[in-house]
Motif scaffolding. Structure first.
Motif, mmCIF file in Angstrom:
data_model
loop_
_atom_site.group_PDB
_atom_site.id
_atom_site.type_symbol
_atom_site.label_atom_id
_atom_site.label_comp_id
_atom_site.label_asym_id
_atom_site.label_seq_id
_atom_site.Cartn_x
_atom_site.Cartn_y
_atom_site.Cartn_z
ATOM 1 N N ALA A 58 -93.536 24.108 32.743
ATOM 2 C CA ALA A 58 -93.704 25.206 33.693
ATOM 3 C C ALA A 58 -94.374 24.740 34.980
ATOM 4 C CB ALA A 58 -94.534 26.318 33.054
ATOM 5 N N ASP A 59 -94.677 23.450 35.079
ATOM 6 C CA ASP A 59 -95.373 22.893 36.242
ATOM 7 C C ASP A 59 -94.349 22.317 37.226
ATOM 8 O OD1 ASP A 59 -96.771 21.292 38.072
ATOM 9 O OD2 ASP A 59 -98.307 20.756 36.605
ATOM 10 N N PRO A 60 -94.122 22.979 38.365
ATOM 11 C CA PRO A 60 -93.114 22.497 39.319
ATOM 12 C C PRO A 60 -93.400 21.093 39.843
ATOM 13 C CG PRO A 60 -93.783 24.737 39.855
ATOM 14 C CD PRO A 60 -94.737 24.237 38.809
ATOM 15 N N GLU A 61 -94.677 20.762 40.050
ATOM 16 C CA GLU A 61 -95.011 19.440 40.572
ATOM 17 C C GLU A 61 -94.716 18.362 39.526
ATOM 18 O OE1 GLU A 61 -96.338 16.315 43.034
ATOM 19 O OE2 GLU A 61 -95.501 18.312 43.373
ATOM 20 N N ALA A 62 -95.000 18.648 38.261
ATOM 21 C CA ALA A 62 -94.669 17.697 37.200
ATOM 22 C C ALA A 62 -93.157 17.494 37.123
ATOM 23 C CB ALA A 62 -95.208 18.185 35.856
ATOM 24 N N TYR A 63 -92.420 18.581 37.312
ATOM 25 C CA TYR A 63 -90.964 18.472 37.278
ATOM 26 C C TYR A 63 -90.451 17.667 38.468
ATOM 27 C CZ TYR A 63 -86.129 19.786 36.380
ATOM 28 O OH TYR A 63 -84.784 19.756 36.104
ATOM 29 N N LEU A 67 -88.289 14.196 38.309
ATOM 30 C CA LEU A 67 -87.022 13.948 39.011
ATOM 31 C C LEU A 67 -87.103 12.688 39.869
ATOM 32 C CD1 LEU A 67 -85.981 17.552 40.137
ATOM 33 C CD2 LEU A 67 -85.041 16.206 38.260
ATOM 34 N N LYS A 68 -88.249 12.474 40.524
ATOM 35 C CA LYS A 68 -88.420 11.254 41.310
ATOM 36 C C LYS A 68 -88.349 10.031 40.400
ATOM 37 C CE LYS A 68 -89.534 10.871 45.161
ATOM 38 N NZ LYS A 68 -88.722 10.614 46.381
ATOM 39 N N GLY A 69 -88.972 10.128 39.231
ATOM 40 C CA GLY A 69 -88.903 9.029 38.277
ATOM 41 C C GLY A 69 -87.481 8.734 37.843
ATOM 42 N N ARG A 70 -86.695 9.791 37.652
ATOM 43 C CA ARG A 70 -85.285 9.598 37.290
ATOM 44 C C ARG A 70 -84.523 8.922 38.435
ATOM 45 N NH1 ARG A 70 -84.196 9.528 32.262
ATOM 46 N NH2 ARG A 70 -82.047 9.564 32.972
ATOM 47 N N ASP A 71 -84.862 9.279 39.667
ATOM 48 C CA ASP A 71 -84.168 8.710 40.831
ATOM 49 C C ASP A 71 -84.297 7.188 40.879
ATOM 50 O OD1 ASP A 71 -83.227 11.090 41.819
ATOM 51 O OD2 ASP A 71 -84.842 11.370 43.262
ATOM 52 N N PHE A 72 -85.455 6.678 40.481
ATOM 53 C CA PHE A 72 -85.726 5.241 40.588
ATOM 54 C C PHE A 72 -85.533 4.504 39.259
ATOM 55 C CE2 PHE A 72 -88.235 6.836 44.234
ATOM 56 C CZ PHE A 72 -87.721 6.014 45.221
ATOM 57 N N ALA A 73 -84.940 5.164 38.268
ATOM 58 C CA ALA A 73 -84.863 4.588 36.921
ATOM 59 C C ALA A 73 -84.015 3.321 36.864
ATOM 60 C CB ALA A 73 -84.327 5.615 35.935
ATOM 61 N N LYS A 82 -91.634 2.012 40.492
ATOM 62 C CA LYS A 82 -91.813 3.363 41.032
ATOM 63 C C LYS A 82 -91.444 4.407 39.992
ATOM 64 C CE LYS A 82 -91.035 2.566 46.007
ATOM 65 N NZ LYS A 82 -90.159 2.928 47.154
ATOM 66 N N SER A 83 -90.368 4.163 39.270
ATOM 67 C CA SER A 83 -89.927 5.091 38.229
ATOM 68 C C SER A 83 -91.025 5.312 37.208
ATOM 69 C CB SER A 83 -88.663 4.563 37.540
ATOM 70 O OG SER A 83 -88.288 5.381 36.457
ATOM 71 N N VAL A 84 -91.602 4.215 36.715
ATOM 72 C CA VAL A 84 -92.681 4.309 35.735
ATOM 73 C C VAL A 84 -93.872 5.056 36.326
ATOM 74 C CG1 VAL A 84 -94.407 2.958 34.474
ATOM 75 C CG2 VAL A 84 -91.994 2.290 34.395
ATOM 76 N N ASP A 85 -94.221 4.749 37.581
ATOM 77 C CA ASP A 85 -95.368 5.379 38.222
ATOM 78 C C ASP A 85 -95.184 6.894 38.334
ATOM 79 O OD1 ASP A 85 -97.895 5.352 39.749
ATOM 80 O OD2 ASP A 85 -96.624 5.871 41.446
ATOM 81 N N ALA A 100 -90.231 14.326 30.022
ATOM 82 C CA ALA A 100 -90.824 13.279 30.857
ATOM 83 C C ALA A 100 -91.296 12.107 30.001
ATOM 84 C CB ALA A 100 -91.987 13.845 31.674
ATOM 85 N N HIS A 101 -91.846 12.398 28.831
ATOM 86 C CA HIS A 101 -92.239 11.319 27.927
ATOM 87 C C HIS A 101 -91.023 10.511 27.480
ATOM 88 C CE1 HIS A 101 -96.537 12.090 27.289
ATOM 89 N NE2 HIS A 101 -96.266 13.381 27.327
ATOM 90 N N ALA A 102 -89.920 11.203 27.185
ATOM 91 C CA ALA A 102 -88.689 10.506 26.778
ATOM 92 C C ALA A 102 -88.160 9.632 27.909
ATOM 93 C CB ALA A 102 -87.633 11.523 26.356
ATOM 94 N N SER A 103 -88.215 10.146 29.133
ATOM 95 C CA SER A 103 -87.754 9.363 30.283
ATOM 96 C C SER A 103 -88.668 8.177 30.553
ATOM 97 C CB SER A 103 -87.660 10.257 31.525
ATOM 98 O OG SER A 103 -86.635 11.212 31.376
ATOM 99 N N LEU A 104 -89.965 8.359 30.311
ATOM 100 C CA LEU A 104 -90.905 7.255 30.477
ATOM 101 C C LEU A 104 -90.594 6.155 29.460
ATOM 102 C CD1 LEU A 104 -93.382 6.095 31.889
ATOM 103 C CD2 LEU A 104 -94.823 7.407 30.310
ATOM 104 N N ALA A 105 -90.283 6.537 28.236
ATOM 105 C CA ALA A 105 -89.883 5.549 27.225
ATOM 106 C C ALA A 105 -88.627 4.810 27.666
ATOM 107 C CB ALA A 105 -89.639 6.244 25.885
ATOM 108 N N GLU A 106 -87.680 5.535 28.230
ATOM 109 C CA GLU A 106 -86.446 4.917 28.731
ATOM 110 C C GLU A 106 -86.744 3.934 29.858
ATOM 111 O OE1 GLU A 106 -82.368 6.304 31.081
ATOM 112 O OE2 GLU A 106 -83.645 7.830 30.143
ATOM 113 N N ALA A 107 -87.666 4.318 30.750
ATOM 114 C CA ALA A 107 -88.013 3.452 31.885
ATOM 115 C C ALA A 107 -88.701 2.174 31.415
ATOM 116 C CB ALA A 107 -88.914 4.210 32.861
#
Length: 225
Positions: A58-63, A67-73, A82-85, A100-107
């Motif tokens: 529900a946190d727009p800034e976290a979302y 999305l920025k992390g996905r952009d640099f994946a 940058k993606s990890v950061d 976001a945790h799943a995407s961090l694992a992917e990164a």
């Protein structure tokens, strides 16, 4: 303003205007998804309603950070850092944001695999991130795919990895991430036709994503084509 139109006869099935603050954008997105689903299906089961919110925040800034992390994946070493950061910032703001945790694992997994040295630390972090994602939501398709990648790249557990990819696919066949990771695995296993089909499906789901197109190229290279 959102509308649902039948392309068969150009008939509007549903339309609505929303006036909300920017902080409510994720809530509005959820309302639109639920309304469209009800318009097409009539009623949603309790399980289907839960799936609409799966892995969300529900946190727009976290979302935004997610999305920025996905952009640099996928990209250079600098871009992957940058993606990890960005994804670390996302989970710091919203610790229960499973996607976001799943995407961090992917990164982390991508970093560990693509870099020629220093793989132990990102591999360990990938395992921790995927464990947290699954703790938050054991039925999140992207988390299952991330676990499949960890088993594939680091454990060499082919059967276990494929089981996770297939489970992820059953949970959400419309996920570009799931299709992409499973296609990459299949191609690496020498099952080139199956891998190509998954990579192409991933590219159709997200035509602007670099990863699936790269995998298609690798697939043809493996064929000597």
């Amino acid at each position: 303003t959102a509308e649902l139109v039948s392309v068969r006869d150009d008939r509007q099935l549903w339309g609505e205007k929303y006036t909300r603050s920017a902080d409510d954008v994720l809530k509005v997105e959820g309302e639109i998804a639920a309304t469209i689903a009800r318009t097409l299906r009539g009623q949603l089961s309790g399980e289907e309603q839960q799936k609409l919110a799966r892995g969300a925040t529900a946190d727009p800034e976290a979302y935004r950070l997610y999305l920025k992390g996905r952009d640099f994946a996928a990209g250079t070493v600098v871009e992957m850092d940058k993606s990890v950061d960005y994804l670390q910032q996302a989970v710091a703001r919203a610790p229960d944001f499973a996607l976001a945790h799943a995407s961090l694992a992917e990164a982390y997994t991508r970093q560990a695999f693509l870099r020629g040295s220093g793989r132990a630390e990102p591999a360990s972090k990938a395992r921790a991130a995927v464990a947290r994602a699954l703790e938050l939501d054991p039925d999140l398709a992207e988390a299952r795919a991330a676990l499949g990648s960890v088993l594939f790249y680091f454990e060499w557990d082919w059967a276990g990895a494929e089981a996770e990819f297939q489970r992820a696919l059953a949970l959400n066949p419309g996920s570009r991430t799931v299709q992409e990771e499973y296609g990459n695995f299949l191609s690496a296993m020498g099952r080139l036709d199956e891998g190509l089909a998954r990579s192409r499906e991933a590219s159709l789901l997200d035509p602007l994503s670099v990863g699936p197109v790269h995998d298609i190229g690798i697939n043809f290279m493996a064929r000597g084509d």
